[in-house]
Design a protein around this motif. Structure first.
Motif, PDB file in Angstrom:
ATOM      1  N   THR A 121       0.770  -1.117  -0.065  1.00 43.14           N
ATOM      2  CA  THR A 121      -0.004   0.270  -0.255  1.00 43.14           C
ATOM      3  C   THR A 121       0.996   1.228   0.115  1.00 43.14           C
ATOM      4  N   LEU A 122       1.904   1.358   0.883  1.00 44.77           N
ATOM      5  CA  LEU A 122       2.930   2.366   0.832  1.00 44.77           C
ATOM      6  C   LEU A 122       3.554   2.635  -0.405  1.00 44.77           C
ATOM      7  N   ARG A 123       3.701   1.423  -1.035  1.00 41.17           N
ATOM      8  CA  ARG A 123       4.408   1.721  -2.569  1.00 41.17           C
ATOM      9  C   ARG A 123       3.404   2.383  -3.439  1.00 41.17           C
ATOM     10  N   LEU A 124       2.099   1.835  -3.491  1.00 41.71           N
ATOM     11  CA  LEU A 124       1.178   2.399  -4.498  1.00 41.71           C
ATOM     12  C   LEU A 124       0.940   3.543  -4.386  1.00 41.71           C
ATOM     13  N   TYR A 125       0.693   3.831  -2.963  1.00 40.94           N
ATOM     14  CA  TYR A 125      -0.055   5.093  -2.383  1.00 40.94           C
ATOM     15  C   TYR A 125       0.798   5.822  -1.248  1.00 40.94           C
ATOM     16  N   PRO A 126       1.972   6.281  -1.458  1.00 38.84           N
ATOM     17  CA  PRO A 126       2.846   6.836  -0.371  1.00 38.84           C
ATOM     18  C   PRO A 126       2.303   7.934   0.081  1.00 38.84           C
TER      19      PRO A 126
ATOM     20  N   GLY B   1      25.132  11.074  -9.810  1.00 36.97           N
ATOM     21  CA  GLY B   1      25.038  10.611 -11.219  1.00 36.97           C
ATOM     22  C   GLY B   1      26.084  11.038 -12.005  1.00 36.97           C
ATOM     23  N   GLY B   2      27.145  11.608 -11.498  1.00 37.14           N
ATOM     24  CA  GLY B   2      28.228  12.407 -12.871  1.00 37.14           C
ATOM     25  C   GLY B   2      27.923  13.753 -12.952  1.00 37.14           C
ATOM     26  N   TYR B   3      26.774  14.227 -12.655  1.00 40.38           N
ATOM     27  CA  TYR B   3      26.188  15.631 -12.859  1.00 40.38           C
ATOM     28  C   TYR B   3      26.571  16.556 -11.504  1.00 40.38           C
ATOM     29  N   ASN B   4      27.027  17.728 -12.063  1.00 43.97           N
ATOM     30  CA  ASN B   4      27.148  18.824 -10.937  1.00 43.97           C
ATOM     31  C   ASN B   4      25.970  19.421 -10.629  1.00 43.97           C
ATOM     32  N   ILE B   5      25.763  19.389  -9.105  1.00 44.32           N
ATOM     33  CA  ILE B   5      24.637  20.087  -8.592  1.00 44.32           C
ATOM     34  C   ILE B   5      25.001  21.397  -7.698  1.00 44.32           C
ATOM     35  N   PRO B   6      24.667  22.518  -8.002  1.00 48.53           N
ATOM     36  CA  PRO B   6      25.283  23.670  -7.458  1.00 48.53           C
ATOM     37  C   PRO B   6      24.688  23.826  -6.051  1.00 48.53           C
ATOM     38  N   SER B   7      25.423  24.568  -5.195  1.00 47.13           N
ATOM     39  CA  SER B   7      24.933  24.905  -3.875  1.00 47.13           C
ATOM     40  C   SER B   7      23.941  25.636  -3.986  1.00 47.13           C
ATOM     41  N   GLY B   8      22.671  25.333  -3.033  1.00 47.85           N
ATOM     42  CA  GLY B   8      21.418  26.241  -3.250  1.00 47.85           C
ATOM     43  C   GLY B   8      20.281  25.453  -3.970  1.00 47.85           C
ATOM     44  N   THR B   9      20.660  24.442  -4.610  1.00 50.43           N
ATOM     45  CA  THR B   9      19.871  23.685  -5.414  1.00 50.43           C
ATOM     46  C   THR B   9      18.678  22.955  -4.387  1.00 50.43           C
ATOM     47  N   MET B  10      17.381  22.959  -4.875  1.00 46.87           N
ATOM     48  CA  MET B  10      16.515  22.422  -4.072  1.00 46.87           C
ATOM     49  C   MET B  10      16.290  21.148  -4.745  1.00 46.87           C
ATOM     50  N   LEU B  11      16.279  20.097  -3.976  1.00 47.62           N
ATOM     51  CA  LEU B  11      16.284  18.542  -4.142  1.00 47.62           C
ATOM     52  C   LEU B  11      14.755  18.120  -4.120  1.00 47.62           C
ATOM     53  N   ILE B  12      14.462  17.674  -5.063  1.00 48.34           N
ATOM     54  CA  ILE B  12      12.928  16.901  -4.964  1.00 48.34           C
ATOM     55  C   ILE B  12      12.954  15.460  -5.256  1.00 48.34           C
ATOM     56  N   VAL B  13      12.721  14.469  -4.197  1.00 46.01           N
ATOM     57  CA  VAL B  13      12.880  13.109  -4.366  1.00 46.01           C
ATOM     58  C   VAL B  13      11.341  12.673  -4.669  1.00 46.01           C
ATOM     59  N   ASN B  14      11.073  12.036  -5.902  1.00 45.71           N
ATOM     60  CA  ASN B  14      10.078  11.547  -6.279  1.00 45.71           C
ATOM     61  C   ASN B  14       9.617  10.137  -6.315  1.00 45.71           C
ATOM     62  N   GLN B  15       9.334   9.890  -5.050  1.00 39.79           N
ATOM     63  CA  GLN B  15       9.331   8.365  -4.631  1.00 39.79           C
ATOM     64  C   GLN B  15       8.170   7.771  -5.238  1.00 39.79           C
ATOM     65  N   TRP B  16       7.114   8.525  -5.578  1.00 38.83           N
ATOM     66  CA  TRP B  16       5.811   8.101  -6.366  1.00 38.83           C
ATOM     67  C   TRP B  16       6.387   7.265  -7.553  1.00 38.83           C
ATOM     68  N   ALA B  17       7.393   8.431  -8.201  1.00 35.00           N
ATOM     69  CA  ALA B  17       7.809   7.801  -9.641  1.00 35.00           C
ATOM     70  C   ALA B  17       8.634   6.565  -9.551  1.00 35.00           C
ATOM     71  N   ILE B  18       9.418   6.372  -8.485  1.00 32.32           N
ATOM     72  CA  ILE B  18      10.148   5.082  -8.299  1.00 32.32           C
ATOM     73  C   ILE B  18       9.189   4.058  -7.984  1.00 32.32           C
ATOM     74  N   HIS B  19       8.277   4.166  -7.107  1.00 31.77           N
ATOM     75  CA  HIS B  19       7.238   2.938  -6.993  1.00 31.77           C
ATOM     76  C   HIS B  19       6.633   2.650  -7.568  1.00 31.77           C
TER      77      HIS B  19
END
Length: 505
Positions: free
Chosen positions: A362-367, A384-402
């Protein structure tokens, strides 16, 4: 006369787009979406539900995606490998939170467990929450609260059934249950299901306050990305927020004052509520354990532990009603391990693996939080080999992974069996309903206990079915958490196997 101006505008726009394109390539930044418009960036792309929009963009452009939300640089990650790199290798770098208006709903000036910047103050708040309040030892002290509220919930359902009501609105019932558990742990008060009219009225104000907080928290504030709008006088949301802060401070200060006045008259053998524990710490360190700090910490725990747990339980029951064979298998597991001569206890949950599988699926389908609370890079880093500048806001899309078919076999199908053999609520970084790293949810153990105890008990005691032949509508609503668009109304009756035991309640 108009043509030269139009030509100039087009040349400036072309120059801007070409410059930003080559700048990205030379700086080895993550891939982005073309075009990024002046001032607004990629805000024009965003549609509700946001997690699905971002998932589609990531599927097209890559699991590490760079976007521009007004003045904010944003990195969206949507693969287990990328998330692991962000929250392990770069965990300290991404331990900060961006300063955003809705963050103030949880804590004034970001002095809260959820929205504080990564600092000595936050680390101390985390220590207090993890060791003093939400440790296994402390949760064990509140074992009777969980059991008592679950038993009262079962009695309420039995009373309704015996009075001719065989249907129940699950979200309302689960919400009142979780609020009762949380508030008894926090302040010793039980608001719902009492004969005390004064407490019922206070509970009504309390629930309205929480509902208003969730409503405001789920409101988008464009000023977080385009400050010029705030400068021009778009202050409606901020005014609502100030009024909401005042109301919530009055309410929770009242609880603190009541418990402070009763100090010294309580039973010495009685366990301390969370507020009483914090007040005892205030006596030794009054400069740190201020009333403001106590209000914010308690509010963060309450906000993270009530609506989220109730919503997850509603999703579980919706899925079980649409898959009665899974419900039957869960009942058979409980009958086999627990039997029909006693009710499920908290200590039994670890011995019910299939129930764990149902909750994890259930938590996988509907986090609860399809997008984890945002992080912010405190320094330059590489993901992932890419440069992430300071101050960048990080959004983790767990719905997309699930829901990624590259990660999960047949991801849109409800299959609890996929989690057989998994201990806990994580499967590497494929499943992270409580986040990970330094900013993971400190209330995970409490949530797991509440989910297991409540669901195990009502599955053991009652047979459940849909109110019609139609499948339960699984449409998703919009808001700060992932909830059902149409509340679940379920039909129930006591199980014949449990008749004798239920008659003794």
């Amino acid at each position: 006369m108009e043509f030269p101006y139009l030509l100039t505008t087009l040349l400036l726009l072309a120059s801007y787009l070409i410059t930003t394109h080559f700048l990205r390539r030379s700086s080895n930044l993550p891939p982005t979406v073309f075009p990024s418009l002046p001032i607004i960036g990629h805000l024009y792309l965003l549609k509700l539900p946001l997690y699905q929009t971002l998932a589609k963009l990531s599927a097209k452009h890559g699991p590490i995606l760079r976007l521009q939300f007004g003045f904010r640089r944003v990195a969206v990650v949507s693969s287990p490998a990328a998330v692991e790199e962000c929250l392990t290798t770069n965990d300290i770098v991404f331990a900060n939170r961006p300063k955003m208006l809705f963050g103030k709903i949880i804590g004034v000036n970001y002095t809260s467990l959820i929205w504080s910047s990564y600092s000595d103050n936050w680390r101390n708040l985390r220590r207090i929450a993890s060791i003093e309040i939400l440790s296994n030892h402390r949760l064990n002290e509140f074992h009777n609260v969980h059991v008592d509220e679950t038993r009262l919930f079962i009695r309420k359902l039995l009373f309704g059934f015996n009075s001719g009501s065989s249907q129940v609105t699950m979200k309302v019932s689960f919400y009142e249950l979780t609020l009762n558990v949380m508030m008894r742990m926090i302040s010793g008060k039980r608001y719902f299901g009492n004969d005390n009219l004064e407490l019922e009225e206070e509970g009504k104000r309390f629930r309205e306050l929480l509902d208003e907080m969730l409503l405001v928290a789920g409101t988008s504030n464009v000023g977080d990305y385009l400050p010029v709008l705030s400068w021009l006088g778009v202050k409606g949301l901020e005014k609502k927020l100030i009024k909401l802060q005042e109301k919530r401070d009055v309410f929770f200060q009242g609880l603190i004052d009541q418990l402070r006045k009763s100090k010294g008259t309580e039973d010495v053998n009685k366990r301390k509520t969370m507020i009483e524990l914090l007040l005892s710490l205030q006596e030794t360190e009054p400069e740190y354990y201020t009333d403001t700090m106590i209000r914010n910490l308690v509010l963060a725990l309450l906000g993270a532990g009530s609506d989220t747990s109730a919503g997850t339980m509603e999703w579980v029951m919706s899925l079980l009603l649409n898959h009665p064979q899974v419900l039957k298998k869960a009942q058979n597991e409980i009958d086999s391990i627990i039997g029909n001569n006693r009710l499920v206890d908290e200590s039994d949950i670890a011995n019910l693996p299939y129930l764990h599988c149902i909750i994890n699926e259930t938590l996988r389908l509907y986090p609860v939080g399809p997008l984890l609370a945002p992080h912010e890079a405190s320094s330059d880093c590489v993901v992932g080999g890419y440069n992430i500048p300071s101050g960048t806001m990080l959004i983790v899309n767990q719905w997309a992974i699930h829901h990624d078919p590259k990660v999960w076999d047949d991801p849109e199908t409800f299959k609890p069996e996929r989690f057989e053999g998994l201990e806990g609520t994580r499967d590497g970084f494929k499943l992270l309903p409580f986040g990970s790293g330094r900013r993971s949810c400190p209330g995970e153990a409490l949530a797991v206990r509440m989910l297991g105890m409540t669901l195990g008990s009502i599955i053991q005691c009652f047979d459940w079915e849909r109110t019609s032949k139609d499948r339960v509508d699984m449409s998703e609503g919009h808001g700060v958490t992932l909830h059902k668009a149409i509340p679940l109304v379920a039909k129930f009756k006591p199980r014949l196997e449990m008749t004798k035991l239920l008659s003794e309640l």
